[in-house]
Design a protein around this motif. Structure first.
Motif, PDB file in Angstrom:
ATOM      1  N   THR A   8      34.262  37.660  49.573  1.00 43.26           N
ATOM      2  CA  THR A   8      35.623  38.197  49.605  1.00 43.26           C
ATOM      3  C   THR A   8      35.773  39.356  48.638  1.00 43.26           C
ATOM      4  O   THR A   8      35.395  39.251  47.466  1.00 43.26           O
ATOM      5  N   ARG A   9      36.335  40.445  49.134  1.00 42.84           N
ATOM      6  CA  ARG A   9      36.734  41.534  48.249  1.00 42.84           C
ATOM      7  C   ARG A   9      38.090  41.161  47.654  1.00 42.84           C
ATOM      8  O   ARG A   9      38.911  40.528  48.318  1.00 42.84           O
ATOM      9  N   HIS A  10      38.330  41.550  46.416  1.00 41.19           N
ATOM     10  CA  HIS A  10      39.622  41.270  45.783  1.00 41.19           C
ATOM     11  C   HIS A  10      40.767  41.811  46.639  1.00 41.19           C
ATOM     12  O   HIS A  10      40.601  42.746  47.412  1.00 41.19           O
ATOM     13  N   ALA A  11      41.940  41.221  46.469  1.00 45.68           N
ATOM     14  CA  ALA A  11      43.136  41.660  47.197  1.00 45.68           C
ATOM     15  C   ALA A  11      43.662  42.971  46.592  1.00 45.68           C
ATOM     16  O   ALA A  11      43.179  43.445  45.556  1.00 45.68           O
ATOM     17  N   LYS A  12      44.649  43.540  47.251  1.00 48.15           N
ATOM     18  CA  LYS A  12      45.212  44.846  46.882  1.00 48.15           C
ATOM     19  C   LYS A  12      45.785  44.818  45.467  1.00 48.15           C
ATOM     20  O   LYS A  12      46.607  43.981  45.133  1.00 48.15           O
ATOM     21  N   GLY A  19      48.424  53.738  32.827  1.00 48.20           N
ATOM     22  CA  GLY A  19      47.609  53.706  31.617  1.00 48.20           C
ATOM     23  C   GLY A  19      46.769  52.459  31.466  1.00 48.20           C
ATOM     24  O   GLY A  19      45.933  52.364  30.571  1.00 48.20           O
ATOM     25  N   LEU A  20      46.959  51.505  32.352  1.00 52.82           N
ATOM     26  CA  LEU A  20      46.240  50.243  32.274  1.00 52.82           C
ATOM     27  C   LEU A  20      44.773  50.460  32.668  1.00 52.82           C
ATOM     28  O   LEU A  20      44.494  51.098  33.683  1.00 52.82           O
ATOM     29  N   PRO A  21      43.842  49.948  31.879  1.00 52.94           N
ATOM     30  CA  PRO A  21      42.429  50.089  32.271  1.00 52.94           C
ATOM     31  C   PRO A  21      42.185  49.447  33.642  1.00 52.94           C
ATOM     32  O   PRO A  21      42.794  48.435  33.985  1.00 52.94           O
ATOM     33  N   ASP A  22      41.268  50.019  34.407  1.00 54.76           N
ATOM     34  CA  ASP A  22      40.971  49.538  35.758  1.00 54.76           C
ATOM     35  C   ASP A  22      40.656  48.041  35.771  1.00 54.76           C
ATOM     36  O   ASP A  22      41.119  47.321  36.642  1.00 54.76           O
ATOM     37  N   HIS A  23      39.894  47.583  34.830  1.00 52.53           N
ATOM     38  CA  HIS A  23      39.491  46.178  34.763  1.00 52.53           C
ATOM     39  C   HIS A  23      40.698  45.245  34.647  1.00 52.53           C
ATOM     40  O   HIS A  23      40.642  44.091  35.078  1.00 52.53           O
ATOM     41  N   ASP A  24      41.803  45.732  34.099  1.00 52.51           N
ATOM     42  CA  ASP A  24      42.972  44.898  33.807  1.00 52.51           C
ATOM     43  C   ASP A  24      44.086  44.974  34.845  1.00 52.51           C
ATOM     44  O   ASP A  24      45.138  44.361  34.661  1.00 52.51           O
ATOM     45  N   ARG A  25      43.872  45.716  35.937  1.00 56.46           N
ATOM     46  CA  ARG A  25      44.934  45.847  36.936  1.00 56.46           C
ATOM     47  C   ARG A  25      45.159  44.545  37.701  1.00 56.46           C
ATOM     48  O   ARG A  25      44.220  43.959  38.220  1.00 56.46           O
ATOM     49  N   PRO A  26      46.431  44.083  37.801  1.00 56.22           N
ATOM     50  CA  PRO A  26      46.751  42.869  38.568  1.00 56.22           C
ATOM     51  C   PRO A  26      46.929  43.205  40.050  1.00 56.22           C
ATOM     52  O   PRO A  26      46.835  44.367  40.463  1.00 56.22           O
ATOM     53  N   LEU A  27      47.241  42.200  40.833  1.00 55.05           N
ATOM     54  CA  LEU A  27      47.537  42.400  42.255  1.00 55.05           C
ATOM     55  C   LEU A  27      48.958  42.903  42.431  1.00 55.05           C
ATOM     56  O   LEU A  27      49.836  42.628  41.614  1.00 55.05           O
ATOM     57  N   ARG A  61      40.285  37.663  39.420  1.00 45.99           N
ATOM     58  CA  ARG A  61      40.774  36.382  38.882  1.00 45.99           C
ATOM     59  C   ARG A  61      42.069  35.969  39.583  1.00 45.99           C
ATOM     60  O   ARG A  61      42.240  34.820  39.971  1.00 45.99           O
ATOM     61  N   GLU A  62      42.975  36.946  39.746  1.00 44.67           N
ATOM     62  CA  GLU A  62      44.253  36.639  40.388  1.00 44.67           C
ATOM     63  C   GLU A  62      44.067  36.351  41.874  1.00 44.67           C
ATOM     64  O   GLU A  62      44.751  35.495  42.433  1.00 44.67           O
ATOM     65  N   THR A  63      43.139  37.052  42.515  1.00 45.74           N
ATOM     66  CA  THR A  63      42.845  36.761  43.925  1.00 45.74           C
ATOM     67  C   THR A  63      42.414  35.304  44.053  1.00 45.74           C
ATOM     68  O   THR A  63      42.923  34.572  44.915  1.00 45.74           O
ATOM     69  N   TRP A  64      41.501  34.860  43.207  1.00 40.55           N
ATOM     70  CA  TRP A  64      41.042  33.473  43.242  1.00 40.55           C
ATOM     71  C   TRP A  64      42.214  32.518  43.026  1.00 40.55           C
ATOM     72  O   TRP A  64      42.396  31.558  43.768  1.00 40.55           O
ATOM     73  N   LEU A  65      43.018  32.786  42.036  1.00 34.75           N
ATOM     74  CA  LEU A  65      44.164  31.922  41.736  1.00 34.75           C
ATOM     75  C   LEU A  65      45.112  31.839  42.930  1.00 34.75           C
ATOM     76  O   LEU A  65      45.541  30.758  43.328  1.00 34.75           O
ATOM     77  N   ALA A  95      23.211  30.794  41.792  1.00 40.35           N
ATOM     78  CA  ALA A  95      24.194  29.804  42.252  1.00 40.35           C
ATOM     79  C   ALA A  95      23.499  28.483  42.575  1.00 40.35           C
ATOM     80  O   ALA A  95      22.315  28.449  42.928  1.00 40.35           O
ATOM     81  N   THR A  96      24.271  27.402  42.456  1.00 44.88           N
ATOM     82  CA  THR A  96      23.733  26.075  42.755  1.00 44.88           C
ATOM     83  C   THR A  96      24.545  25.346  43.824  1.00 44.88           C
ATOM     84  O   THR A  96      24.121  24.299  44.301  1.00 44.88           O
ATOM     85  N   GLY A  97      25.704  25.880  44.189  1.00 45.23           N
ATOM     86  CA  GLY A  97      26.575  25.215  45.146  1.00 45.23           C
ATOM     87  C   GLY A  97      26.067  25.290  46.572  1.00 45.23           C
ATOM     88  O   GLY A  97      25.292  26.174  46.937  1.00 45.23           O
ATOM     89  N   GLN A  98      26.539  24.364  47.372  1.00 43.04           N
ATOM     90  CA  GLN A  98      26.248  24.363  48.807  1.00 43.04           C
ATOM     91  C   GLN A  98      27.047  25.473  49.501  1.00 43.04           C
ATOM     92  O   GLN A  98      26.543  26.165  50.369  1.00 43.04           O
ATOM     93  N   THR A  99      28.321  25.606  49.097  1.00 40.97           N
ATOM     94  CA  THR A  99      29.198  26.651  49.624  1.00 40.97           C
ATOM     95  C   THR A  99      29.702  27.463  48.439  1.00 40.97           C
ATOM     96  O   THR A  99      30.401  26.943  47.570  1.00 40.97           O
ATOM     97  N   VAL A 100      29.338  28.741  48.414  1.00 41.15           N
ATOM     98  CA  VAL A 100      29.671  29.621  47.303  1.00 41.15           C
ATOM     99  C   VAL A 100      30.655  30.678  47.772  1.00 41.15           C
ATOM    100  O   VAL A 100      30.455  31.307  48.810  1.00 41.15           O
ATOM    101  N   LEU A 101      31.722  30.857  46.994  1.00 37.59           N
ATOM    102  CA  LEU A 101      32.666  31.954  47.201  1.00 37.59           C
ATOM    103  C   LEU A 101      32.337  33.017  46.174  1.00 37.59           C
ATOM    104  O   LEU A 101      32.303  32.734  44.976  1.00 37.59           O
ATOM    105  N   LEU A 102      32.076  34.232  46.635  1.00 39.04           N
ATOM    106  CA  LEU A 102      31.780  35.344  45.744  1.00 39.04           C
ATOM    107  C   LEU A 102      32.871  36.383  45.898  1.00 39.04           C
ATOM    108  O   LEU A 102      33.123  36.857  47.005  1.00 39.04           O
ATOM    109  N   LEU A 103      33.530  36.716  44.780  1.00 36.61           N
ATOM    110  CA  LEU A 103      34.627  37.696  44.758  1.00 36.61           C
ATOM    111  C   LEU A 103      34.177  38.948  44.036  1.00 36.61           C
ATOM    112  O   LEU A 103      33.714  38.877  42.889  1.00 36.61           O
TER     113      LEU A 103
END
Length: 165
Positions: A8-12, A19-27, A61-65, A95-103
């Motif tokens: 999954t790609r992160h949501a919009k 001025g917010l750093p790219d890493h810190d932008r919320p949805l 992180r917010e997409t996952w939540l 990864a060790t899971g049977q079903t892995v979600l990668l964001l």
């Protein structure tokens, strides 16, 4: 043994605070709705991750939540922030899971999806992988350390727009 990857790609994300750093932008509002819709779709389809590998960015992180899912093992990895396909594959190999979600993020996640799939689904948006696009792939292997290019069989591909219309 079969392994399942939910890619999954992160949501919009929001651009309300320039001025917010790219890493810190919320949805943004649309992103929150899209993440919820993808989570609902995954539950309806029975795709439930037992492990999550996610970029450490605020929007992943917010997409996952907002997806409203649960998993026994959740890792937010700095190395998945704007990762290349090779970096994504390296993270997934641990990864060790049977079903892995990668964001993750574009362009890496789009390139990874194209390279990991045996063949691309017949969907006009697969190659550009819009926000919150999700691919479900299956792999015939005992563990993720053996993952190779073109190993995954695409089971489903969906975009939030198709779910919200």
């Amino acid at each position: 043994m079969t392994r399942t990857l939910i890619l999954t790609r992160h949501a919009k994300s929001s651009w309300d605070h320039p001025g917010l750093p790219d890493h810190d932008r919320p949805l943004n509002k649309r992103g929150r709705a899209s993440a919820s819709a993808i989570g609902d779709w995954l539950r309806r389809k029975g795709y439930r991750p037992d492990e999550v590998l996610s970029s450490s960015s605020e929007r992943t992180r917010e997409t996952w939540l907002r997806m409203g899912l649960s998993a026994r093992n959740i890792r937010f990895l700095p190395e998945l922030y704007h990762a290349s396909p090779d970096q994504i594959r390296q993270a997934l190999s641990s990864a060790t899971g049977q079903t892995v979600l990668l964001l993750g993020h574009n362009p890496g996640i789009a390139e990874f999806a194209e390279r990991i799939a045996q063949s691309a689904p017949e969907h006009p948006r697969f190659l550009d992988y819009p926000t919150c696009a999700t691919t479900v792939l299956q792999f015939d292997m005992a563990d993720w350390s053996r993952i190779g290019w073109h190993d995954g069989q695409v089971i489903e591909f969906v975009t939030p727009r198709a779910l919200l219309e």
